[in-house]
Every structure is written in structure tokens, then in C-alpha cells.
Scaffold this motif. Structure first.
Motif, PDB file in Angstrom:
ATOM      1  N   SER A  33      -7.683 -23.078 -11.322  1.00 11.11           N
ATOM      2  CA  SER A  33      -6.639 -24.070 -11.597  1.00 11.11           C
ATOM      3  C   SER A  33      -6.297 -24.155 -13.075  1.00 11.11           C
TER       4      SER A  33
ATOM      5  N   ARG B 175      -8.154 -28.451 -16.077  1.00 15.21           N
ATOM      6  CA  ARG B 175      -8.849 -28.279 -14.808  1.00 15.21           C
ATOM      7  C   ARG B 175      -9.783 -27.072 -14.837  1.00 15.21           C
TER       8      ARG B 175
ATOM      9  N   CYS C 215      -8.070 -30.528  -4.452  1.00 12.55           N
ATOM     10  CA  CYS C 215      -7.919 -29.126  -4.833  1.00 12.55           C
ATOM     11  C   CYS C 215      -6.443 -28.751  -4.738  1.00 12.55           C
TER      12      CYS C 215
ATOM     13  N   THR D  38      -4.521 -23.540  -6.400  1.00 16.52           N
ATOM     14  CA  THR D  38      -3.833 -22.609  -7.300  1.00 16.52           C
ATOM     15  C   THR D  38      -4.072 -21.169  -6.885  1.00 16.52           C
TER      16      THR D  38
END
Length: 356
Positions: free
Chosen positions: A283, A290, A299, A302
Motif C-alpha cells: 500500500s 501505509r 485493507c 493495492t
């Protein structure tokens, strides 16, 4: 050894397998490559991911080492993520996956009765109730073969063994320990004999001692837990027959050591898991704050949008990070022992992409 396909938590994989002619019509490597290129565009970032190169080469390697028409017979379907609980399927997705699995069996009648296998990760408190909901659903499902669960968490192993008797257990590659340091594959890395052994020794004698160290290290790296009597007793206690392991090159003796009639091996190929942890820094690509945070609450996934490639000049393999795990490519199947291949109970788990 039969071919098994590991479909991760993207249900699109099931849709494509059901609609495509991959199993019955396409024969040429170029056609299979085109299949992945056209149908997996989300695997492309700014540049083409090295996953394409690795997976095209692995398809050719499988056909060369095993048999040319092996992709005509997919024996089993593995579904799910073994690393991150936030990439786990929901119950509605799991129900849809079972529907796709049944459709797949109808579209491509199996040469054996296929079994659906759910792959589960290590889990924490918030995911325990969610996981029990899946297990309850699968335990009560009416299906010909017992559904298998790949476990990578000791709590899940104990839970299934005590409460969900209709499910069959496979030990995942996170619970079955295998040494996979990249250093051993460079050979002649910094192996230093103790000073007491090399003082007053000639350079040739030092080199001989160094070679002896590497020889014993290679013997050590050609071993896995399933070769231990204590571990076999542990597997028997939980009625386990299948144990997962990553395929590794330069490990000829490993497959001889673990090949036995007592337990069967699920061999993951072509991406070997190097390590995984709870701190997910993927992330940080979009938000520096992050970086290296524990995914306890939210979450952003990413990892659905990126893969991170590490270029290591001293090694031959590709190294990729997806979500909270690191992988390395393993292509050359020549290190696989023939007796291991001839054992019909062993499985080659082919994962077309490191997907999320």
C-alpha cells in the motif's frame, strides 16, 4: 503425476476456463500465450509483468517434461489465497465458485472425478468466524468427492479435525517448512570455514574445506519436514495424506527424499513462495504512510493494481512481490526425479499467475 490448476480469488479465472477452448482445442504455446495476454489485462502495469515471460516458459516446460497434451486433462481445481486473510473469498464468492466448478465439470467431463479444494491462509481473530462460516457450508455440501481444505494455520487444522469431519485436510506450504534462501542457488557464496580450521592451511586446502561446507549445506537444503519421522507421526494424528511444497531447482535429492507411499506431495510451480508476513508494504506505493503496517483493520487491496519486481543481477530467477508475500520463479523441471513424476498420487499445482 497429474496436473492441477490453482485459481486464486479472482472468479474471472473460473469464467475463462469455462468459456475458453484451452483444454480441448488449443495446442500451440503461442495460442496459450495469447489466451493469457487477451484475458488477463489487469496483470499489466506500466510495463509488461515478468509473470508473462515466466508463465509462457513454464507452459512449454511442463509439456516437455511431462507430456505434450497434459493441458487436455486438468484433474483438480484449487481455489483461494494462502497468504493473506484479506484476500480470502466471501461466502457468496465461494458459492459462486462451486457453481463454476460444477459448470467446468459439465463443459469438460473429467477423466477422473474432480474434487474442489479451498486454499486458506493463516488467520487472525476477525477472520475466524468468517472462516467457520465457509467450513460449515462446505462440510454440509453434497458433492461426490470429499472437499479438500488446504490449511496454513494450526488453529484451522485443529478446528477441521474436531468439528468438520466431512472435509479432507491438506497441509499447505506455509505450515510445511522447506528452506528456500536464494543464497544457496548462487553456489560458492560466502561460506567461511572457522578460523581454527583454516589457520596454517594452504589456499587449496581452504578451498577444499569451503567445498565441503557447501556440500553439507546442499544436503541440508535437500530436505523437508515431511521426511522426519516426528512430522509423519503428526500428519497421521490429523489424518493428513497430502503435503504441499514449492518446486525448487538444484534440489535433485529433495524429491527422492520426500517421495514415499505414505504421503503425497502437492508440488507448486512455477512460483515458489520465499516468505510472507503480516506487515504489508504494498500500500505504500500509493500512500507512504501505509508502509510496513499490519493489516488488522482496513485493507485497500493495492495489490490488485500492482506487482513489484526486484532485479537481482547475480541470479537467474525473477523475484516478485504481491501483497504481503515474495515469490521467485522456478522453471527448469529437469531436477524432478522420475520416480516422483511416476507416482500418480503426487500433484503438480500449476498457478498461471500470482493473482489476487
Amino acid at each position: 503425476m497429474d496436473l492441477y490448476i490453482h485459481i486464486w480469488t479472482n472468479l474471472e479465472y473460473f469464467e475463462l476456463l469455462n468459456k475458453s477452448k484451452l483444454l480441448s482445442q488449443w495446442k500451440k504455446d503461442r495460442d496459450i500465450s495469447s489466451f493469457f495476454m487477451w484475458n488477463f489485462p489487469w496483470e499489466l502495469a506500466e510495463n509488461i509483468s515478468p509473470q508473462y515471460e515466466v508463465n509462457f516458459m513454464s507452459i512449454r516446460e511442463i509439456k516437455k517434461k511431462l507430456w505434450n497434451n497434459i493441458f487436455d486433462k486438468i484433474s483438480w481445481i484449487y481455489y483461494g489465497s494462502d497468504n493473506c486473510e484479506y484476500l480470502c473469498t466471501t461466502k457468496s464468492e465461494l458459492e459462486k465458485a462451486i457453481e463454476y466448478f460444477r459448470e467446468f465439470n459439465k463443459n469438460f467431463p473429467p477423466h477422473i472425478v474432480r474434487t474442489f479444494t479451498l486454499v486458506t491462509p493463516y488467520v487472525w481473530d476477525k477472520m475466524l468466524s468468517r472462516l467457520e462460516e465457509w467450513l460449515e457450508f462446505l462440510n454440509n455440501l453434497k458433492i461426490k468427492n470429499p472437499i479438500e481444505i488446504v490449511v496454513n494455520d494450526f488453529w484451522v487444522l485443529n478446528l477441521i479435525n474436531k468439528k468438520y469431519k466431512n472435509l479432507s485436510i491438506c497441509i499447505g506450504r506455509l505450515l510445511h517448512k522447506q528452506l528456500k534462501t536464494p543464497l544457496i542457488d548462487t553456489f560458492w557464496y560466502e561460506a567461511h570455514p572457522a578460523w581454527e580450521l583454516i589457520k596454517n592451511k594452504s589456499e587449496q586446502e581452504k578451498l577444499n574445506l569451503r567445498a565441503e561446507i557447501v556440500k553439507w549445506q546442499m544436503k541440508f537444503y535437500n530436505s523437508a519436514e515431511v521426511g522426519l519421522d516426528l512430522y509423519k507421526w503428526f500428519l497421521d494424528k490429523f489424518w493428513v495424506k497430502n503435503v504441499a511444497i514449492d518446486y525448487m531447482q538444484n534440489r535433485e535429492e529433495l524429491f527422492k527424499n520426500i517421495s514415499n507411499k505414505q504421503f503425497w506431495i502437492d508440488l507448486y510451480y512455477p512460483w515458489a513462495l520465499i516468505f510472507t508476513w503480516r506487515l504489508c508494504d504494498t500500500s505504500a506505493i500509493e500512500n507512504e504512510l501505509r508502509g510496513y503496517y499490519a493489516t488488522d483493520d482496513i485493507c485497500p487491496r493495492t495489490c490488485n493494481r500492482y506487482d513489484i519486481t526486484y532485479k537481482v543481477k547475480t541470479v537467474w530467477y525473477k523475484m516478485i512481490q504481491r501483497w504481503n508475500a515474495w515469490y521467485r520463479s522456478e522453471l527448469n523441471l529437469d531436477f524432478l526425479d522420475e520416480s516422483f513424476i511416476e507416482n500418480k498420487k503426487n500433484r503438480l499445482i500449476f498457478s498461471p499467475f500470482i493473482s489476487v
